[in-house]
Design an enzyme around this catalytic site. Structure first.
Site, PDB file in Angstrom:
ATOM      1  N   THR A  55      50.584  28.624  19.062  1.00  0.00           N
ATOM      2  CA  THR A  55      50.240  29.108  17.714  1.00  0.00           C
ATOM      3  C   THR A  55      51.196  28.530  16.512  1.00  0.00           C
ATOM      4  O   THR A  55      52.276  27.806  17.041  1.00  0.00           O
ATOM      5  CB  THR A  55      50.301  30.671  17.660  1.00  0.00           C
ATOM      6  OG1 THR A  55      51.723  30.721  18.024  1.00  0.00           O
ATOM      7  CG2 THR A  55      49.453  31.290  18.743  1.00  0.00           C
ATOM      8  N   PHE A  82      41.124  23.144  32.106  1.00  0.00           N
ATOM      9  CA  PHE A  82      42.524  23.532  31.867  1.00  0.00           C
ATOM     10  C   PHE A  82      42.697  25.167  31.745  1.00  0.00           C
ATOM     11  O   PHE A  82      42.260  25.514  30.838  1.00  0.00           O
ATOM     12  CB  PHE A  82      43.553  22.760  30.973  1.00  0.00           C
ATOM     13  CG  PHE A  82      44.859  22.978  31.114  1.00  0.00           C
ATOM     14  CD1 PHE A  82      45.653  22.189  31.555  1.00  0.00           C
ATOM     15  CD2 PHE A  82      45.417  23.943  30.253  1.00  0.00           C
ATOM     16  CE1 PHE A  82      47.201  22.238  31.547  1.00  0.00           C
ATOM     17  CE2 PHE A  82      46.715  24.334  29.971  1.00  0.00           C
ATOM     18  CZ  PHE A  82      47.481  23.451  30.424  1.00  0.00           C
ATOM     19  N   GLU A 110      46.886  25.744  21.621  1.00  0.00           N
ATOM     20  CA  GLU A 110      47.989  24.667  22.146  1.00  0.00           C
ATOM     21  C   GLU A 110      49.314  25.196  21.339  1.00  0.00           C
ATOM     22  O   GLU A 110      50.053  24.352  20.765  1.00  0.00           O
ATOM     23  CB  GLU A 110      47.652  23.445  21.945  1.00  0.00           C
ATOM     24  CG  GLU A 110      46.628  22.838  23.067  1.00  0.00           C
ATOM     25  CD  GLU A 110      46.397  21.638  23.092  1.00  0.00           C
ATOM     26  OE1 GLU A 110      47.102  20.792  23.280  1.00  0.00           O
ATOM     27  OE2 GLU A 110      44.965  21.221  23.192  1.00  0.00           O
ATOM     28  N   THR A 118      45.902  30.348  30.093  1.00  0.00           N
ATOM     29  CA  THR A 118      45.758  31.385  29.154  1.00  0.00           C
ATOM     30  C   THR A 118      45.176  32.623  29.958  1.00  0.00           C
ATOM     31  O   THR A 118      44.240  32.349  30.903  1.00  0.00           O
ATOM     32  CB  THR A 118      44.817  31.350  27.801  1.00  0.00           C
ATOM     33  OG1 THR A 118      45.535  30.379  27.068  1.00  0.00           O
ATOM     34  CG2 THR A 118      44.772  32.716  27.319  1.00  0.00           C
ATOM     35  N   GLU A 119      45.602  33.929  29.935  1.00  0.00           N
ATOM     36  CA  GLU A 119      45.176  34.934  30.524  1.00  0.00           C
ATOM     37  C   GLU A 119      45.013  36.239  29.591  1.00  0.00           C
ATOM     38  O   GLU A 119      45.421  36.033  28.573  1.00  0.00           O
ATOM     39  CB  GLU A 119      46.189  35.465  31.645  1.00  0.00           C
ATOM     40  CG  GLU A 119      46.426  34.450  32.799  1.00  0.00           C
ATOM     41  CD  GLU A 119      47.502  34.821  33.854  1.00  0.00           C
ATOM     42  OE1 GLU A 119      47.968  36.255  33.632  1.00  0.00           O
ATOM     43  OE2 GLU A 119      47.623  33.999  34.763  1.00  0.00           O
ATOM     44  N   PRO A 120      44.391  37.086  29.856  1.00  0.00           N
ATOM     45  CA  PRO A 120      43.908  38.042  29.015  1.00  0.00           C
ATOM     46  C   PRO A 120      45.454  38.757  28.587  1.00  0.00           C
ATOM     47  O   PRO A 120      45.442  39.027  27.365  1.00  0.00           O
ATOM     48  CB  PRO A 120      43.293  39.360  30.047  1.00  0.00           C
ATOM     49  CG  PRO A 120      42.562  38.688  30.656  1.00  0.00           C
ATOM     50  CD  PRO A 120      43.467  37.342  31.107  1.00  0.00           C
ATOM     51  N   GLY A 121      46.461  38.918  29.382  1.00  0.00           N
ATOM     52  CA  GLY A 121      47.622  39.470  28.783  1.00  0.00           C
ATOM     53  C   GLY A 121      48.590  38.369  28.863  1.00  0.00           C
ATOM     54  O   GLY A 121      49.812  38.866  28.411  1.00  0.00           O
ATOM     55  N   ALA A 122      48.403  36.926  28.635  1.00  0.00           N
ATOM     56  CA  ALA A 122      49.330  35.946  28.231  1.00  0.00           C
ATOM     57  C   ALA A 122      48.647  34.935  27.799  1.00  0.00           C
ATOM     58  O   ALA A 122      48.110  33.954  28.177  1.00  0.00           O
ATOM     59  CB  ALA A 122      49.811  35.562  29.901  1.00  0.00           C
ATOM     60  N   ILE A 175      38.915  29.669  28.285  1.00  0.00           N
ATOM     61  CA  ILE A 175      39.225  28.343  29.139  1.00  0.00           C
ATOM     62  C   ILE A 175      37.803  27.365  28.608  1.00  0.00           C
ATOM     63  O   ILE A 175      36.749  27.660  28.924  1.00  0.00           O
ATOM     64  CB  ILE A 175      39.159  28.507  30.503  1.00  0.00           C
ATOM     65  CG1 ILE A 175      40.216  29.606  30.739  1.00  0.00           C
ATOM     66  CG2 ILE A 175      39.489  27.093  31.020  1.00  0.00           C
ATOM     67  CD1 ILE A 175      41.621  29.391  30.376  1.00  0.00           C
TER      68      ILE A 175
END
Lengths: 329, 393
Positions: free
Chosen positions: B375, B128, B373, B131-135, B162
């Site tokens: 913070t 799944f 999932e 998540t991205e480096p900036g988000a 991931i």
């Protein structure tokens, strides 16, 4: 079917009845009961008639009722549940409305036992008048029916319950039970009151934070306070679940010693976070007697001194911890 | 009155997990930690558990209520993590890829993408990727784009942290078709292994939970068949895009909280056993009272945290709203578990900070539970939204 964590229909009805009594009857008189150091006699009779106290009520239902009463007035809750934590040891002698008992955990060994008589002084009990005292001394619980003197003292909170120094002068006693069981009941009882007081303080502060604006929006919408309000809500729920666990154990006939010590330690820790935080949320208004949060803050501090206080509960839990299996049970 | 008995059926399942845990999960987790390398996908353990029909989703069911649903989920999640949380994520199966497929997928998609998981010969994984480096927490800010081009969607962007992506048959990748639309512009695609443009797959190096791999990858003009748009066009016409993702979080938050409790319990047991065997606790040595107090606090907090998890799971099973309760459980359990593992290190004294002591691994492992999932801060936002209507930013 696996575990359930819900109230039964009947328990919900009891909760609703207690809540209505607390909000309709106690709430308008919180400050007058505080000044009078007692609950109006007609309310004592009214509450007794509801049948929410008494010997036939188990620890779990009692915890639910105490939370509701204490969410409005913890001092009145102590007075109304007059036989309180002594009930499991008193049998039917507690039927009278207005009956008052105190249970003292003599953790500092203020009392001396000699020839079936207790001697000594306890600095504070939450009552101005009692019908009986239960003293937990060493590993026994002793019932005292005569030979005491009560001298009124000025308490930090819980005024509606009264407050006195308890002196026993060669009071004849009967050993009624093993102190561990009595302590478990006492701690669960105090913890339930703490949960109620904390809930009351949290809800009041939360509502206030939605009405009060600062910097152009309700203060509840500033993240610093929003997070605090969320944490306080979690604190109340955490404490309540610990109390329910202990009370359910007692009703099932378990010793629940560890559970009850944990319930009080948890409820005291969480309530002592909630009380002062609720005042903080109201700021200057919180410090004033125009709002009830200052009272809850004092009541919580006072409640957490009962049953030998938080220290005794934590020490008891610590003594049991190395033997405790933390696995799923 | 509440009843905390878990029942004979679940008790039997727990026994199975205990055997698996003692023999494989914990030793493999420790070994991976020492080697600083995830357990490879061709490790015989994975093939063995896959043939046995074990593997994920142990904690997440196709439908809440099925086979004990959320309650079974939290109980098993705690037990798996008690033995080794890293290994529980490394277990073959759908993992977090399951919930979006089940809740959003069309019947054809379910048939097609579940098919490889019916092969019991060789273990399979899904993943799944949100998540991205900036988000991270701000999922609405993902920058991976999806542009329609005939019968395909072209994905461009990068995903990071991931779980199991490198060994996955397919990855649920979230992308946006309209960044200005925020969450409403989100779409979920099933990106299959070997798709051209699914590139730069690499391990991230973590402070804990070494046993499973966390990977990052790039989507370089990656063409995904239109049939792999999860739920099909109609699903998004109803503007349910973001809700699909959030629904899977709602189902899993109590289980993540239970995993934190499981790790804390492992720390408690290790600290208690150490104290029993190394200290004469009844001797009047001042430090020993502190040792007892720490053990007591750990035990109490993990008990209360478990009750919060169980309540959230119970509510899910009886189909009552549990959003606030799930967030309370996760916020409380993760912070309590962090504290507990730290206290365990202290109980062991100098031995606590060495790898032999084991608890320092748990101290590193458990930190992730307050991050993944949602913070702890996001959980508080969820609670505050419900309690006081905290507006979005």
């Amino acid at each position: 079917m696996s575990f359930t964590l819900a109230l039964s229909e009947e328990e919900r009805l009891v909760q609703e009845t207690a809540r209505r009594f607390a909000e309709d009857r106690l709430l308008p008189r919180v400050r007058s009961h505080e000044r009078a150091r007692g609950v109006a006699p007609e309310l004592v009779r009214e509450f007794a008639a509801l049948g929410l106290g008494g010997v036939e009520v188990g620890a779990f239902v009692r915890a639910i009722v105490l939370e509701e009463l204490a969410a409005v007035d913890p001092g009145a809750a102590v007075a109304l549940d007059g036989a309180g934590p002594a009930i499991p040891f008193l049998g039917r002698t507690t039927a009278d409305p207005g009956f008052r008992a105190v249970v003292v955990d003599d953790v500092e060994e203020h009392f001396r036992l000699r020839d079936g008589r207790l001697d000594g002084q306890h600095p504070w009990v939450p009552a101005d008048r009692i019908d009986v005292a239960v003293i937990l001394h060493g590993d026994r619980a002793y019932l005292v029916r005569e030979g005491w003197r009560l001298d009124a003292v000025q308490p930090c909170g819980l005024e509606a319950a009264g407050a006195s120094r308890l002196a026993l002068a060669n009071a004849p006693v009967a050993a009624i039970d093993d102190a561990a069981r009595a302590r478990a009941h006492l701690r669960t009882w105090v913890a339930a009151l703490l949960v109620g007081a904390a809930r009351g303080a949290h809800r009041y502060a939360m509502r206030y934070a939605l009405e009060r604006t600062a910097f152009g929006r309700p203060i509840a919408h500033h993240q610093a306070l929003a997070f605090l309000i969320a944490d306080l809500a979690t604190a109340v729920d955490a404490a309540r679940l610990a109390v329910w666990r202990a009370a359910a154990g007692l009703d099932r006939g378990e010793s629940a010693e560890w559970e009850a010590a944990c319930a009080l330690a948890e409820a005291a820790e969480q309530a002592l976070l909630v009380g002062p935080s609720a005042v903080q949320i109201l700021g200057g208004h919180g410090f004033m007697k125009d709002h009830p949060v200052e009272k809850w803050m004092r009541d919580i501090r006072t409640l957490a001194g009962l049953a030998g206080g938080r220290d005794a509960a934590e020490v008891a839990a610590a003594a049991l911890a190395p033997e405790h299996e933390a696995g799923l049970r | 009155m509440i009843d905390l008995a878990i029942g004979a059926e679940l008790e039997a399942e727990l026994d199975g997990v205990r055997r698996l845990g003692r023999e494989f999960l914990r030793p493999l987790g420790i070994e991976a930690d020492r080697n600083a390398a995830p357990v490879p996908p061709d490790h015989p353990f994975f093939a063995m558990v896959w043939r046995m029909g074990l593997g994920q989703p142990l904690g997440v069911q196709e439908r809440p209520g099925s086979r004990g649903g959320a309650r079974r989920g939290v109980v098993l999640a705690e037990e798996m993590s008690y033995w080794d949380r890293g290994m529980s994520v490394a277990m073959p199966g759908l993992g977090l890829g399951g919930p979006p497929l089940f809740t959003m997928g069309t019947p054809e998609q379910k048939e097609r993408f579940l098919a490889p998981f019916r092969d019991r010969e060789r273990p399979h994984w899904a993943a799944f990727a949100m998540t991205e480096p900036g988000a991270g927490s701000d999922v609405a800010a993902i920058e991976t784009t999806a542009v329609r081009d005939g019968d395909t969607w072209v994905l461009r962007g990068a995903k990071t942290f991931i779980s199991n992506a490198m060994r996955a048959d397919w990855i649920v990748v979230w992308a946006t078709v309209d960044r200005a639309a925020g969450r409403a512009g989100h779409r979920a695609f099933i990106v299959e292994r070997g798709t051209p443009g699914l590139e730069d797959m690499r391990h991230e190096h973590k402070m804990g939970l070494i046993a499973y791999e966390s990977s990052s990858f790039t989507l370089r003009d990656c063409p995904v068949p239109a049939a792999n748009l999860l739920g099909g066009e109609r699903h998004y016409a109803e503007r349910a895009g973001f809700k699909g993702a959030m629904k899977s979080f709602n189902a899993t938050r109590p289980a993540i909280a239970a995993m934190a409790i499981g790790i804390a319990r492992a720390a408690y047991d290790a600290a208690r056993d150490f104290a029993r065997s190394h200290y004469a606790l009844d001797r009047p040595i001042p430090r020993y009272q502190r040792v007892r107090e720490k053990l007591a606090r750990m035990a109490r907090k993990l008990e209360v945290g478990r009750l919060l998890c169980w309540r959230a799971a119970y509510l899910a099973d009886v189909e009552q709203p549990n959003e606030v309760e799930a967030s309370m459980a996760k916020a409380f359990a993760a912070t309590s578990a962090q504290e507990a593992t730290g206290l365990a290190v202290e109980v062991l004294g100098d031995a606590g900070v060495t790898a032999d002591g084991y608890v320092e691994k748990l101290y590193r492992d458990v930190k992730a539970m307050d991050i993944v999932e949602g913070t702890g801060q996001i959980q508080r936002i969820v609670i505050a939204r419900r309690l006081v209507g905290l507006p979005n930013a």
